[in-house]
Design an enzyme around this catalytic site. Structure first.
Site: not given
Length: 401
Positions: A77, A120
């Site tokens: 990410k 998340d």
């Protein structure tokens, strides 16, 4: 071989329309990767070849891009967050992105900005890392149910982390509202009206992993993949990667399959109805990184036009993928893959053991000449839960005898 049937809904995309997307292509990916190359510690993550599993499945190749090795952050990410933050700083301070570097910016001693996001886990960790490396502040919001391990990964990087009592999508709205009130810059990988530039940069940043994979496949003297299985939450990574791969290999030549948890399958439902469909409720899937109920409106048109199939599957499929990658067939390399990272492999393993195996292989056009690319987007980002699944058998399987 044992048989078992896991819940997987597979829908063929009746709206496949070969379309070029100039926003997500080889040029935008190369620009992002040129930036990533300049980051201290950058190196391409491994592309693992699984010949024994491929032989068992009855295909030519199964390749797994192992993102657990990305900058010691255990997930891909940061590729999006770091690129977007760099672009934001260049825009605010009138710096040429082609000459921008983390070290040079820190030496300017500018007043720190605050970057906010909802996560998340992995996206927030990437934003926190980039903010720390640049001498900036980060405030990370997480939805209810977020694990203490994922919270610690973020706070250990110096960011403030706030766990809400809301689901992911409502937490995004809270983040946006708070940032607007406090004058923070939002670094979110989904878009909404008036907020498209940053998520576009994030999606382009994700394509670095695909650019690496293309180079690695060529270096290994393997023919281009015929299939790519891409897991999706809001669809930002899937769209960014698919746009690039379709530009490189050709839209018609690549069979793209989008995989989601059945408790947060907003893209699957959108594909069925040919319009954006939101999923509400708890979305309490073990695939925490995919527990998103609203498609990214920047990515949805591309996924609608360029994907061949959408799959909605139960958590046991992801758990199976974690076990298969961690306990490989024959001499295949071991890959530690987390819940969201392993679901593509889980689909393949579930097909292999399914009573209707041949019909499922035919539906997905998997043949002895197929070459499959999977993206293991994360390692054991929650080590305790990883062991619960792989050691203790959480989300286990009942074998038909």
């Amino acid at each position: 071989m044992s048989q078992f049937s896991l819940k997987m809904q597979i829908v063929a995309n009746g709206h496949f329309t070969p379309t070029k997307y100039d926003t997500f292509n080889r040029q935008s990916a190369k620009e992002a990767r040129n930036f990533h190359r300049k980051l201290p510690g950058y190196q391409p993550t491994p592309l693992r070849r699984l010949p024994d599993f491929a032989q068992m499945l009855g295909v030519k190749e199964v390749l797994v891009k192992d993102e657990s090795q990305r900058f010691a952050l255990n997930a891909f990410k940061m590729l999006g967050g770091a690129w977007a933050i760099a672009r934001l700083l260049c825009k605010d301070y009138d710096i040429d992105i082609n000459t921008f570097s983390f070290s040079a910016f820190r030496q300017r001693n500018e007043k720190p900005m605050t970057f906010a996001t909802t996560t998340d886990g992995n996206h927030g960790r990437g934003v926190a890392w980039a903010a720390r490396e640049l001498g900036q502040h980060a405030v990370i919001y997480m939805p209810k149910g977020s694990s203490p391990a994922r919270v610690s990964h973020i706070t250990d990087l110096g960011a403030e982390c706030i766990v809400t009592d809301m689901n992911y999508d409502d937490t995004v709205r809270l983040t946006m509202k708070t940032a607007r009130e406090k004058g923070w810059s939002v670094v979110q990988d989904t878009a909404w009206e008036g907020y498209t530039e940053v998520p576009c940069w994030i999606m382009q940043g994700y394509a670095t992993l695909a650019d690496e994979a293309v180079e690695q496949i060529a270096a290994m003297n393997i023919d281009p993949p015929t299939h790519v299985f891409l897991q999706a939450g809001v669809g930002a990574m899937a769209a960014g990667v698919l746009g690039y791969l379709s530009d490189i290999y050709g839209i018609e030549a690549l069979h793209a399959v989008i995989v989601e948890p059945d408790k947060a399958d907003c893209l699957f439902r959108s594909a069925q109805q040919n319009t954006i469909v939101a999923v509400s409720g708890e979305m309490d899937t073990i695939m925490a990184g995919l527990a998103c109920g609203e498609p990214n409106p920047l990515g949805w048109p591309l996924l609608r036009d360029l994907s061949r199939h959408f799959i909605s599957c139960e958590d046991a499929v992801a758990a199976l993928g974690m076990r298969v990658l961690g306990n490989p067939v024959g001499s295949d390399p071991r890959i530690v893959s987390g819940e969201s990272g392993a679901v593509g492999m889980g689909v393949l393993a579930a097909i292999q053991h399914h009573p209707q195996r041949d019909a499922l292989m035919k539906e997905l056009r998997l043949t002895p000449s197929s070459r499959i690319l999977l993206i293991s987007t994360e390692g054991d980002t929650d080590p305790g839960h990883y062991r619960e699944v792989v050691w203790a058998g959480k989300n286990g399987i009942t074998v038909n005898r």
